[in-house]
Design a protein around this motif. Structure first.
Motif, PDB file in Angstrom:
ATOM      1  N   GLU A 198       9.377  20.189 -47.377  1.00  0.00           N
ATOM      2  CA  GLU A 198       8.426  19.239 -46.807  1.00  0.00           C
ATOM      3  C   GLU A 198       7.000  19.423 -47.324  1.00  0.00           C
ATOM      4  O   GLU A 198       6.150  18.556 -47.148  1.00  0.00           O
ATOM      5  N   GLU A 207      10.373   7.401 -45.117  1.00  0.00           N
ATOM      6  CA  GLU A 207      10.467   8.092 -43.840  1.00  0.00           C
ATOM      7  C   GLU A 207      10.492   9.612 -44.047  1.00  0.00           C
ATOM      8  O   GLU A 207       9.985  10.362 -43.212  1.00  0.00           O
ATOM      9  N   SER A 230       7.790  11.908 -42.234  1.00  0.00           N
ATOM     10  CA  SER A 230       8.212  13.019 -41.382  1.00  0.00           C
ATOM     11  C   SER A 230       7.536  14.316 -41.805  1.00  0.00           C
ATOM     12  O   SER A 230       7.082  15.101 -40.963  1.00  0.00           O
ATOM     13  N   ARG A 280       3.773  14.235 -40.978  1.00  0.00           N
ATOM     14  CA  ARG A 280       3.564  14.424 -39.544  1.00  0.00           C
ATOM     15  C   ARG A 280       3.536  15.912 -39.195  1.00  0.00           C
ATOM     16  O   ARG A 280       2.724  16.363 -38.384  1.00  0.00           O
ATOM     17  N   LYS A 281       4.396  16.697 -39.828  1.00  0.00           N
ATOM     18  CA  LYS A 281       4.421  18.134 -39.532  1.00  0.00           C
ATOM     19  C   LYS A 281       3.145  18.823 -40.021  1.00  0.00           C
ATOM     20  O   LYS A 281       2.584  19.668 -39.329  1.00  0.00           O
TER      21      LYS A 281
END
Length: 790
Positions: A312, A335, A339, A342-343
């Motif tokens: 990520e 997406e 995702s 967002r982290k």
């Protein structure tokens, strides 16, 4: 804007910010910016807003090693980070703050920060509480300068002594490493993340059992072995300490690179282990999918594979280069990007960076390498001291000694105490590669930024004595003489004057005792014997050091061997020829004093080996917790040349006093086994003993280890006195994955053993477990068993 309003809930702020971000701004949060792309003057480390606007137009997720790749002092680091942070907060479109990241293995990788003992030595303490305090000290240092993301702890369970990075591990045992890793994370992240540091567990998973002991070599391991051994410390730190970040390992498992393996990163890490934090690549790990492992044809494909597998955030620049195109072509689902973003942003909000992005530059010097931190480093160094041999009680040294000869390549150099991820050992190669380059070349390659007058030797902590200096202070009534014997641990360059053994022998011939200080040097490349990618085909002391020791032994004078090594060694010859052996590992900035106090008896050693030491390389693997068949040979019962027993077993270590275990009692309860025992000091001086409880499970549906550590306690006992311990072994701590990979404890024969090492067992009792349905299903593994002193 809602996301800038500190009074609003984090989730609301996060959603508001993501809604306003372009694809380029999102991708920028998943990657870094090269320091060289923002600096206009290497000599003075001058930040350039013009260069940054041009080279980093969309912000960035993090910036690495402001201190770890420069000669900046702590206050200068804080000033530089505030300047850079101010630009991103106040001069970019969205004002998203950056994270500053650094390595944090045995201390913060920055100049004049506290240097603690390397992990393999710290493992010998058999006490995780100092690790919690060490990590808290590192937290305070990082908070002061502005660094908020630590690449540590290393929670690899390593079992190949050839592997150069063995030193970064706490040892070979999953239970011990779990306790240390959990304490480390708790110390870094703290109870309040606004005052904490993101901890990163490294390296997921099973890195230390590669083919040939080579860094990045293939790993052959079953899913059950991963779940019951190598992944256990990661799960412990995730579930019990809430670790926020995990770094993927370089190698491949089941013929798929970990960086491209959804079964490892999504199904196991996120699914089975419950990890909800940020998964990051190792340095250049995404590139290696294509360039080293040749798993795919292009780097662009490697980026897609890594993101889909669960990477990520990159310690690389592949997302920066290829991810936008992949999304726009529809080859990567946006997406996945959202995702991951967002982290990253959630962590920045939780750290408080949006609301308090700057640090107090005036407070730095009073917060870094403080007296309490230095004292903790010494306390840890003392507790790592592990006495392997003490023939005829030669140690502690007689205070009436007339003349002491201190000999060896590590006796009078600061490298004796430094590990591969410590400053400046880690940056030695970068430092010398930068020498002679133009400023433009250094900026372009982002090597080592330093002032022209800075010498490499200036980068070692100024307040760090050598072993020779410490022994001079500790033996004021003796003549303490020094000779190097050989110029370095290994003759890397064929120096004509490398061998100075004759001078050393002359100085040692009329000494009352010879202190030989040997081992290895550690770092990243260059002329080192241990460290990342410094893998070996031999695991003994160098042949040059062996030659020196033989010559010293031939003088007829008693020889005490002090080992300052990072990797675990094979010491068969030395165990036979030396009068005493003190294993000091890489003991940090106060290690010399710890060695001197141990040799002179001011401190009584109580360290225990967290790794099994073999008699020969050919015995590998030799870790104590193998299957029973791993400790046997069919049908001869031995190797052709020697027996199967190790030279020194896991958990072994001598003392200047003696101990016994009395009144040992084992009792079965509804949820486990209770063990109580008295530890009696039967000698003439106070000392430490490590009480260890092992279990053996027989007749399970899958074979179990011959024995496994499940509780330990280091206790200090005055001479002639006793301490009573109670150790509780929960059934849910001794479970395993059955044939269906379900976590259970079946109706097994359970042998419970209490001892002072994995081989020195003082008492044992057998229990027949019987559960309804033939097994106890375990919903959540217990990672640590409580031990109390009564």
């Amino acid at each position: 804007m809602t996301y800038k309003d500190a009074s609003r809930p984090t989730a609301e702020r996060l959603n508001d910010l993501i809604d306003q971000m372009t694809l380029e701004e999102k991708i920028a949060q998943l990657t870094s910016a090269r320091t060289g792309s923002m600096i206009s003057d290497v000599q003075n480390f001058i930040f350039s807003a013009e260069l940054t606007n041009r080279n980093v137009p969309h912000g960035c997720g993090y910036i690495s090693r402001i201190g770890g790749a420069t000669d900046l002092l702590p206050a200068e680091m804080a000033r530089a980070m505030n300047t850079i942070q101010k630009h991103f907060v106040e001069e970019t479109r969205l004002g998203i703050p950056v994270l500053f990241m650094t390595e944090a293995t045995s201390g913060v990788l920055s100049r004049n920060h506290t240097l603690f003992p390397q992990n393999i030595g710290a493992g010998a303490m058999f006490d995780e509480e100092p690790i919690r305090r060490m990590a808290d000290a590192m937290r305070r240092e990082m908070i002061a300068t502005g660094e908020r993301w630590a690449l540590g702890p290393v929670v690899d369970v390593i079992r190949d002594h050839r592997y150069g990075r063995y030193e970064e591990s706490f040892g070979e045992d999953a239970y011990l490493v779990s306790q240390y890793g959990t304490a480390y994370v708790q110390g870094l992240q703290s109870d309040d993340l606004t005052q904490g540091i993101i901890a990163t567990l490294k390296h997921f998973v099973a890195q230390g059992i590669s083919d040939g002991g080579r860094n990045c070599g293939p790993v052959h391991v079953t899913a059950r072995e991963l779940l019951d051994e190598y992944a256990v410390p990661f799960e412990a730190a995730i579930r019990d300490a809430g670790a926020l970040s995990v770094m993927a390992a370089y190698h491949e498992i089941d013929q798929v690179p970990v960086h491209a393996s959804a079964p490892i990163l999504r199904e196991m890490l996120q699914g089975r282990l419950g990890f909800e934090g940020l998964t990051v690549s190792d340095g250049n790990g995404i590139q290696l999918i294509q360039s080293f492992q040749e798993y795919c044809e292009t780097q662009e494909e490697a980026v897609r594979l890594a993101l889909e597998a669960g990477i990520e955030c990159e310690l690389d620049f592949m997302f920066e280069k290829y991810l936008r195109g992949l999304v726009e072509k529809g080859e990567v689902d946006q997406e996945l990007v959202d995702s991951a973003v967002r982290k990253v942003l959630d962590l920045k909000f939780r750290l408080g960076l949006f609301d308090r992005p700057y640090v107090d530059e005036t407070a730095v010097d009073s917060s870094v390498c403080t007296p309490d931190m230095v004292e903790l480093s010494k306390e840890m160094a003392l507790r790592t001291m592990t006495l392997l041999k003490n023939e005829d009680g030669i140690l502690p040294l007689d205070p009436s000694l007339r003349r002491v000869a201190v000999i060896g390549p590590l006796a009078h150099v600061k490298e004796f105490g430094s590990s591969d991820y410590s400053y400046p050992a880690h940056i030695e190669d970068m430092y010398y590669h930068s020498e002679g380059l133009t400023e433009e070349e250094v900026l372009a390659r982002t090597l080592f930024f330093k002032k022209k007058e800075t010498r490499y030797e200036d980068l070692y902590h100024p307040d760090m004595p050598t072993v020779y200096e410490a022994l001079q202070s500790a033996l004021p009534n003796a003549e303490v003489v020094y000779k190097t014997g050989i110029k370095d641990t290994t003759d890397y360059n064929g120096d004509a004057d490398f061998d100075q053994i004759e001078e050393a022998v002359a100085a040692a011939r009329d000494a009352d005792v010879i202190i030989a200080v040997c081992g290895d040097t550690s770092g990243m490349g260059r002329e080192n014997d241990s460290g990342e990618s410094t893998d070996r085909v031999e695991i003994c002391l160098s042949h040059e050091q062996k030659k020196l020791l033989r010559a010293l032994r031939a003088t007829g004078r008693p020889v005490v061997l002090v080992l300052c090594n990072a990797r675990p060694l094979e010491l068969l010859e030395e165990s036979q020829s030396m009068n005493a052996i003190l294993e000091a590992w890489k003991p940090g900035m106060r290690g010399a004093e710890a060695i001197a106090e141990t040799l002179t008896g001011a401190y009584n050693p109580g360290g225990k080996l967290s790794v099994t030491l073999p008699k020969a390389l050919g015995q590998l693997p030799v870790h104590y917790s193998q299957l029973a068949t791993g400790h046997k040979q069919f049908w001869r019962g031995k190797y052709l040349e020697m027996d199967l027993a190790p030279l020194y077993p896991f958990g072994y270590g001598l003392s200047y006093t003696s101990f016994e275990a009395e009144n040992v009692r084992f009792e079965q309860t509804a949820d486990g086994i209770s063990v109580t025992a008295d530890v009696v000091n039967t000698g003439q001086r106070a000392g430490d003993q490590v009480v260890q409880v092992y279990v053996r499970k027989k007749y399970a549906s899958v074979l179990q280890a011959e024995r496994e550590l499940k509780a330990y306690k280091r206790v200090s006992v005055p001479a002639g006195e006793r301490v009573t311990l109670a150790l509780e072994i929960a059934y849910d701590s001794i479970g395993y994955h059955d044939r269906d990979l379900k976590l259970v404890l079946e109706n097994v024969q359970l042998d419970v053993m209490l001892g002072f090492s994995s081989q020195e067992i003082k008492a044992e009792e057998t229990f027949k477990l019987a559960f309804d349905g033939g097994k106890r299903e375990i919903g959540r593994r217990v990672f640590g068993n409580p031990v109390t002193i009564r």
